[in-house]
Motif scaffolding. Sequence first.
Motif, PDB file in Angstrom:
ATOM      1  N   VAL A   1     -14.968 -35.888  -0.929  1.00 23.10           N
ATOM      2  CA  VAL A   1     -15.961 -36.463  -1.686  1.00 23.10           C
ATOM      3  C   VAL A   1     -15.455 -36.695  -3.048  1.00 23.10           C
ATOM      4  CG1 VAL A   1     -18.214 -35.684  -2.520  1.00 23.10           C
ATOM      5  CG2 VAL A   1     -17.919 -35.193  -0.175  1.00 23.10           C
ATOM      6  N   VAL A   2     -14.834 -35.801  -3.427  1.00 27.69           N
ATOM      7  CA  VAL A   2     -14.188 -36.028  -4.874  1.00 27.69           C
ATOM      8  C   VAL A   2     -13.279 -37.365  -5.072  1.00 27.69           C
ATOM      9  CG1 VAL A   2     -12.653 -35.012  -6.812  1.00 27.69           C
ATOM     10  CG2 VAL A   2     -14.257 -33.625  -5.571  1.00 27.69           C
ATOM     11  N   ARG A   3     -12.578 -37.438  -3.940  1.00 26.64           N
ATOM     12  CA  ARG A   3     -11.566 -38.641  -4.044  1.00 26.64           C
ATOM     13  C   ARG A   3     -12.660 -40.009  -4.081  1.00 26.64           C
ATOM     14  NH1 ARG A   3      -8.879 -35.902  -0.060  1.00 26.64           N
ATOM     15  NH2 ARG A   3      -9.651 -37.590   1.558  1.00 26.64           N
ATOM     16  N   GLN A   4     -13.655 -39.904  -2.886  1.00 23.79           N
ATOM     17  CA  GLN A   4     -14.446 -40.966  -2.931  1.00 23.79           C
ATOM     18  C   GLN A   4     -15.249 -41.343  -4.124  1.00 23.79           C
ATOM     19  OE1 GLN A   4     -14.425 -43.117  -0.407  1.00 23.79           O
ATOM     20  NE2 GLN A   4     -15.660 -44.445  -1.796  1.00 23.79           N
ATOM     21  N   GLY A   5     -15.676 -40.326  -5.071  1.00 20.73           N
ATOM     22  CA  GLY A   5     -16.376 -40.574  -6.106  1.00 20.73           C
ATOM     23  C   GLY A   5     -15.534 -41.095  -7.165  1.00 20.73           C
ATOM     24  N   LEU A   6     -14.273 -40.457  -7.256  1.00 18.08           N
ATOM     25  CA  LEU A   6     -13.359 -41.122  -8.201  1.00 18.08           C
ATOM     26  C   LEU A   6     -12.986 -42.628  -7.922  1.00 18.08           C
ATOM     27  CD1 LEU A   6     -11.044 -37.910  -8.397  1.00 18.08           C
ATOM     28  CD2 LEU A   6     -12.379 -38.979 -10.684  1.00 18.08           C
ATOM     29  N   ARG A   7     -12.868 -42.958  -6.560  1.00 22.14           N
ATOM     30  CA  ARG A   7     -12.275 -44.250  -6.229  1.00 22.14           C
ATOM     31  C   ARG A   7     -13.495 -45.186  -6.504  1.00 22.14           C
ATOM     32  NH1 ARG A   7      -9.267 -47.351  -2.608  1.00 22.14           N
ATOM     33  NH2 ARG A   7      -8.102 -45.786  -1.876  1.00 22.14           N
ATOM     34  N   THR A   8     -14.840 -44.873  -6.280  1.00 23.29           N
ATOM     35  CA  THR A   8     -16.050 -45.790  -6.492  1.00 23.29           C
ATOM     36  C   THR A   8     -16.094 -46.135  -7.840  1.00 23.29           C
ATOM     37  OG1 THR A   8     -17.066 -44.739  -4.505  1.00 23.29           O
ATOM     38  CG2 THR A   8     -18.222 -45.978  -6.182  1.00 23.29           C
ATOM     39  N   PHE A   9     -15.999 -45.228  -8.667  1.00 16.48           N
ATOM     40  CA  PHE A   9     -16.100 -45.574 -10.081  1.00 16.48           C
ATOM     41  C   PHE A   9     -14.843 -46.239 -10.656  1.00 16.48           C
ATOM     42  CE2 PHE A   9     -15.263 -44.619 -14.798  1.00 16.48           C
ATOM     43  CZ  PHE A   9     -16.531 -44.948 -15.155  1.00 16.48           C
ATOM     44  N   LEU A  10     -13.687 -45.716 -10.338  1.00 21.66           N
ATOM     45  CA  LEU A  10     -12.357 -46.437 -11.003  1.00 21.66           C
ATOM     46  C   LEU A  10     -12.482 -47.977 -10.566  1.00 21.66           C
ATOM     47  CD1 LEU A  10      -9.946 -43.647 -10.626  1.00 21.66           C
ATOM     48  CD2 LEU A  10     -10.998 -44.436 -12.907  1.00 21.66           C
ATOM     49  N   GLU A  11     -12.751 -48.283  -9.212  1.00 22.27           N
ATOM     50  CA  GLU A  11     -12.541 -49.490  -8.666  1.00 22.27           C
ATOM     51  C   GLU A  11     -13.721 -50.591  -9.522  1.00 22.27           C
ATOM     52  OE1 GLU A  11     -12.716 -49.293  -4.519  1.00 22.27           O
ATOM     53  OE2 GLU A  11     -10.561 -49.138  -4.504  1.00 22.27           O
ATOM     54  N   LEU A  12     -14.428 -49.990 -10.206  1.00 15.92           N
ATOM     55  CA  LEU A  12     -15.472 -50.895 -10.870  1.00 15.92           C
ATOM     56  C   LEU A  12     -14.741 -51.525 -12.272  1.00 15.92           C
ATOM     57  CD1 LEU A  12     -18.710 -48.755 -10.820  1.00 15.92           C
ATOM     58  CD2 LEU A  12     -18.067 -50.782  -9.662  1.00 15.92           C
ATOM     59  N   GLN A  13     -13.586 -51.008 -12.558  1.00 15.91           N
ATOM     60  CA  GLN A  13     -12.955 -51.250 -13.865  1.00 15.91           C
ATOM     61  C   GLN A  13     -12.073 -52.331 -13.576  1.00 15.91           C
ATOM     62  OE1 GLN A  13     -14.004 -49.378 -16.549  1.00 15.91           O
ATOM     63  NE2 GLN A  13     -15.096 -48.214 -14.672  1.00 15.91           N
ATOM     64  N   GLU A  14     -12.292 -53.434 -14.506  1.00 15.16           N
ATOM     65  CA  GLU A  14     -11.265 -54.685 -14.252  1.00 15.16           C
ATOM     66  C   GLU A  14      -9.705 -54.241 -14.348  1.00 15.16           C
ATOM     67  OE1 GLU A  14     -12.541 -57.814 -16.906  1.00 15.16           O
ATOM     68  OE2 GLU A  14     -14.659 -57.881 -15.782  1.00 15.16           O
TER      69      GLU A  14
END
Length: 221
Positions: free
Chosen positions: A17-30
């Motif tokens: 869950v932590v990994r997915q949360g981090l990935r979801t947010f970070l992948e919004l960064q250009e």
Amino acid sequence: MKDVEKIKVLIVDDHQVVRQGLRTFLELQEDISVIGEAEDGQQAVERVRRLEPDVVLMDLVMPHMDGITATQQVLALGTGAKVIALTSFSEDDKVFPAIQAGASSYLLKDVSPDGLVEAIRAVHRGEARLHPEITRKLMQQVSQKHNAPQDSSAMDELTGREQEVLRLIAKGRSNREIAEELFISEKTVKTHVSNILGKLQLEQRTQLVIYAIKNKLVDTQ
């Protein structure tokens, strides 16, 4: 339009869950690309070797191999990857070993999303970020540890401007912020930082923070 060169990030945490949360947010960064995940230290080392990320977000308490040991092994690979310790633990037995192992930054998981993104960018630039609570711990207890030289006579080798830069580094300022505060170029700041590291026989910006605190170059109140 020119493509933005993205910072390649590997997320290491034993909680999906932590990994997915981090990935979801970070992948919004250009300017950030999550190129992989690992759920323990052993996987982290293998995936750093194979994927060669720029920055590794490293949990510290994991099965099979903890994050401190993994950090040591990741840096020993020589790929150029930089490690950010991202953990829920602020105890001394985690903080100091992680810094000794070579972590470029130490953040707690309550860091804001924007704070995490800025830390990734800063570490990629060769700077460091410490959670405020960790900075306070260093200020309160670093004199009892052995993570930095105690011989303040080395300060005599620094120029007045280099001492100013060192104090600002210890206060958590980025190269850009130092440049603006001292009315010099960011390139000049980088030169000063390199000179300071050489004169103090240190390797990492985080060690400069510890050195400055230990030698009372910043207010510890």
